[in-house]
Design a protein around this motif. Structure first.
Motif, short mmCIF file in Angstrom:
data_model
loop_
_atom_site.label_atom_id
_atom_site.label_comp_id
_atom_site.label_asym_id
_atom_site.label_seq_id
_atom_site.Cartn_x
_atom_site.Cartn_y
_atom_site.Cartn_z
N TRP A 3 -11.80 8.66 89.90
CA TRP A 3 -10.66 9.82 89.24
C TRP A 3 -9.57 9.06 89.69
O TRP A 3 -9.17 8.29 90.51
N GLU B 58 -11.00 21.20 96.38
CA GLU B 58 -9.44 21.43 96.23
C GLU B 58 -9.00 22.27 97.47
O GLU B 58 -9.43 23.12 98.08
N ASN C 85 -17.10 14.59 76.72
CA ASN C 85 -17.22 14.77 77.96
C ASN C 85 -18.90 15.11 78.30
O ASN C 85 -19.06 16.44 77.82
N THR D 197 -19.42 18.58 80.65
CA THR D 197 -18.88 20.01 80.04
C THR D 197 -19.51 20.28 78.45
O THR D 197 -19.47 21.34 78.17
N GLU E 275 -5.23 12.13 72.73
CA GLU E 275 -6.31 12.05 73.68
C GLU E 275 -6.93 10.95 73.52
O GLU E 275 -7.61 10.67 72.28
N GLN F 186 -5.06 14.82 79.00
CA GLN F 186 -4.94 16.09 79.62
C GLN F 186 -6.53 16.46 80.25
O GLN F 186 -6.78 16.83 81.24
N GLY F 187 -7.37 15.79 79.46
CA GLY F 187 -8.88 15.75 79.76
C GLY F 187 -9.22 14.57 80.32
O GLY F 187 -8.76 13.55 80.47
N VAL G 37 -10.36 19.38 78.41
CA VAL G 37 -11.39 19.67 79.39
C VAL G 37 -10.29 19.50 80.75
O VAL G 37 -9.31 18.52 80.48
N SER G 38 -10.76 19.99 81.84
CA SER G 38 -9.89 19.58 83.14
C SER G 38 -10.24 18.40 83.47
O SER G 38 -11.03 17.55 83.38
N LYS G 39 -8.91 17.76 84.30
CA LYS G 39 -8.94 16.48 84.62
C LYS G 39 -9.83 16.33 85.87
O LYS G 39 -10.51 15.20 86.07
N ARG G 40 -10.25 17.35 86.72
CA ARG G 40 -10.88 17.16 87.73
C ARG G 40 -11.87 18.44 88.19
O ARG G 40 -11.43 19.30 88.14
N THR G 41 -13.20 18.18 88.21
CA THR G 41 -13.99 19.29 88.56
C THR G 41 -14.52 18.84 89.90
O THR G 41 -14.90 17.73 90.32
#
Length: 666
Positions: free
Chosen positions: A347, A369, A539, A542, A551, A572-573, A629-633
């Motif tokens: 990442w 986080e 992704n 997800t 994107e 963004q994703g 989708v979120s950048k980082r999970t």
């Protein structure tokens, strides 16, 4: 001079603490015989009473087993120390109809300082459900002149007063702390002055009088809770009006310990209650831990602050807290590509630098986080080290995981590639290493993105040919041949990627002449069986894809000559594959149920391909979701096998849940 070191955070929501009631209740058999009204003293009544002043009165609670009608009971008293000339006690107690409880008022005058009086009062009637007589002591203490001496002029308060609103761990230094010479009491002036409110709220509160003392009282409850202190309810000269801000109020009960000051519906919270710990003192670090405190918020009630409030008498003995002790700023152009062996993914990672020490850095929210990992890097000497026993925010089977650098195995090369060889382990409460979980190699490319790893300057013809692409549907996996041809000077055409027989699945890759790289983004493709179709970044974790043209994936050759597509850091994703999808009847579904991964190897005649089920399109294929989708999970529970360093029994800490519903003890 008192100094604030703070930074502002966004306002946080708080929970409402409601008022509770406190009543005594007793179980009894109303059919049993009692004498008269069955009057008795409750078992919870105090038998030691300390008075202030030479004259006045106090009250004792009494109860009865009958309550239907009005009634009364005779009362007799016995004294010593000449108490009959000092105390006035009524000869009877009266109850109104319907009342099971009343009070006896005892007057006194001409008390002699330093004398303890023994008094016994008894009812002429009795009941088996309570005491019909009570012996208690009355003390008028000898006058003691307080003598305060300074024990620290440079104490540090770790302040949490406005933590309900996000202002946490504010370090206030230069505090003078005094101790009462003959008792276990400490005090310091309130640090909540005009400078404090200007720093936090940008406005000045003007106080008309000298700031009050905050008392750490180890005397009042020393018999019931030896070694513990409590903070009496204290008017600090202000009140926080929720939704409006702080205002001056000299009489507002602002702050104090939960124990000794508040009660719930179950009754007063006593000092010594483990759920609401009082103030404790650690002699080794010369630190007071305030335990469970309250901030009385106008409009909400008593907000309970469980932990974090600390007073260090000697700053040199403070445990390091890098978040608190340093001022951090993001390094311009320092964000880089982080690849983690323990996480199994890569990442874009933010790096920050300490203003107080230009060789001290941190990776923000590296594995969890809000949990940062710190390191020292000297760019001139090219040395790379890390502080020991850093919490990671990760856990295994509920146990916290810590990390150390493996000695001599953290390096920086000439291209600013950072290599960290890290040991992830468990530790006991004393900080002793109990079990190593694994060693992991983590790399960080300072100021570089995954696109920087691709070979720049390639010609468009370099991409033309046949490639072997990995595919998967969650159950099956294999490889398929895919053909790339050139349409014009900036466009390549890809066919065979959908796995669909008798279907023209041609899609385009755009060639960037300046960099020699490829760009893949959402694009419509030929319809199938009357359904609109498209191909898009996907992704696989997800199950989300994007139909936003901004994107995209960026492609090029890695050092091994593999055609590799990477997620554009400007997205963004986060996308790790490509899919063909169809829309129809309000549904969004994968065309074949398979998705294609992003490392395409050159085709060789001897290439082997996994066996995949024959693919026939139908609307029964796997459904997907559209959106960014979120950048980082974060996945913080790893469930790793531990390898003991030495025999040790792991202890699991259970965090108690605070009980809501507080009111003042009156």
């Amino acid at each position: 001079m008192k100094k604030l070191n703070t930074y502002l955070l966004a306002l946080m929501s708080v929970f409402v603490l409601t008022w509770g009631a406190c009543t005594d209740s007793y179980e009894y058999d109303p059919a049993s015989a009692v004498v008269g009204e069955g009057v008795y003293f409750p078992s919870s009544i105090q038998t030691s009473i300390t008075l202030e002043g030479t004259e006045g009165s106090f009250k004792l609670k009494v109860q009865r087993t009958k309550s239907e009608n009005a009634g009364e009971s005779g009362l007799v008293a016995e004294f010593d120390e000449g108490g009959e000339n000092i105390f006035s006690i009524p000869d009877k107690v009266k109850f109104d109809a319907g009342d099971a409880e009343t009070e006896v008022t005892i007057g006194y005058k001409n008390l002699v300082r330093g004398t303890t009086y023994n008094v016994k009062i008894s009812f002429t009637e009795n009941t088996s459900y309570g005491n019909s007589s009570l012996t208690f002591k009355v003390l008028y203490p000898a006058e003691v002149l307080e003598e305060w001496e300074v024990v620290s002029q440079d104490a540090v308060l770790i302040d949490q007063m406005f933590s309900p609103y996000g202002a946490k761990d504010i370090a206030i230094s230069g505090i003078t702390v005094e101790k009462e010479k003959n008792t276990a009491q400490y005090r310091f002036r309130s640090p909540y002055d005009a400078d404090y409110f200007m720093s936090l709220f940008g406005e000045t509160l003007i106080f008309s009088e000298e700031l009050p003392y905050i008392i750490l009282d180890g005397e009042t409850y020393k018999n019931n809770a030896p070694g513990q202190y409590y903070i009496p309810a204290t008017a600090l000269g202000f009140k926080m009006v929720d939704g409006q801000g702080p205002v001056v109020d000299a009489d507002w009960n602002t702050f104090g310990s939960v124990a000794g000051n508040l009660k719930t519906g179950d009754g007063p919270i006593e000092v010594g209650n483990p759920q609401y710990p009082a103030v404790s003192f650690d002699a080794a670090t010369q630190m007071f831990d305030f335990g469970s405190c309250y901030h009385n918020l106008d409009g909400y009630g008593f907000f309970v602050i469980n932990g974090g409030f600390k007073l260090y008498l000697d700053p040199a003995l403070m445990a390091p807290d890098f978040d608190r002790d340093y001022t951090w700023a993001t390094v311009e152009d320092g964000d880089g590509y982080f690849t983690s062996e323990i996480e199994g993914k890569s990442w874009m990672q933010v790096v920050q630098q300490a203003e107080e020490d230009p060789t001290f850095f941190r990776f923000t929210s590296l594995y969890a986080e809000g949990v940062h990992i710190y390191f020292n890097y000297d760019p001139e000497a090219k040395t790379l080290t890390m502080p020991k026993m850093q919490p990671t925010g990760l856990s295994t089977f509920g146990n916290a995981i810590y990390v150390d650098a493996v000695a001599g195995k953290c390096t920086v090369d000439a291209e600013d590639k950072f290599t960290f060889t890290l040991s992830f382990y468990l530790a006991d409460e004393e900080g002793n290493k109990t079990a190593e979980l694994l060693q992991s190699t983590e790399t960080f490319l300072w100021g570089r993105t995954p696109i920087d790893l691709l070979q720049h300057g390639k010609k468009i013809d370099d991409y033309v040919g046949t490639w072997v692409v990995p595919v998967e549907n969650g159950e099956q996996s294999g490889k398929i041949p895919v053909t790339i041809t050139k349409a014009d000077g900036t466009t390549l055409l890809v066919s065979g990627l959908s796995l669909m027989d008798n279907y023209d699945d041609t899609m385009a890759l755009m060639y960037d002449e300046e960099t020699g790289l490829l760009v893949f983004g959402y694009q419509p493709v030929a319809s199938i069986q009357g359904f609109d179709a498209f191909v898009a970044p996907f992704n696989s974790v997800t199950g989300q894809l994007t139909r936003t043209s901004s994107e995209c994936l960026v492609g090029g050759f890695n050092k091994a000559g593999v055609l590799t597509f990477v997620n554009n850091p400007d997205n963004q994703g986060v996308y790790d594959s490509m899919v063909y999808a169809v829309t129809g009847g309000g549904q969004l579904m994968l065309m074949s149920g398979f998705w294609n991964y992003l490392e395409w190897e050159p085709y060789a005649p001897a290439a082997s391909f996994g066996t995949l089920d024959k693919v026939d399109f139908s609307m029964g294929t796997k459904s997907v979701e559209e959106g960014i989708v979120s950048k980082r999970t974060y996945k913080t529970e790893l469930n790793l096998q531990a390898f003991p360093v030495q025999p040790s029994k792991l202890s699991l800490k259970v965090q108690r849940t605070a009980v809501q519903g507080f009111s003042l003890v009156r």
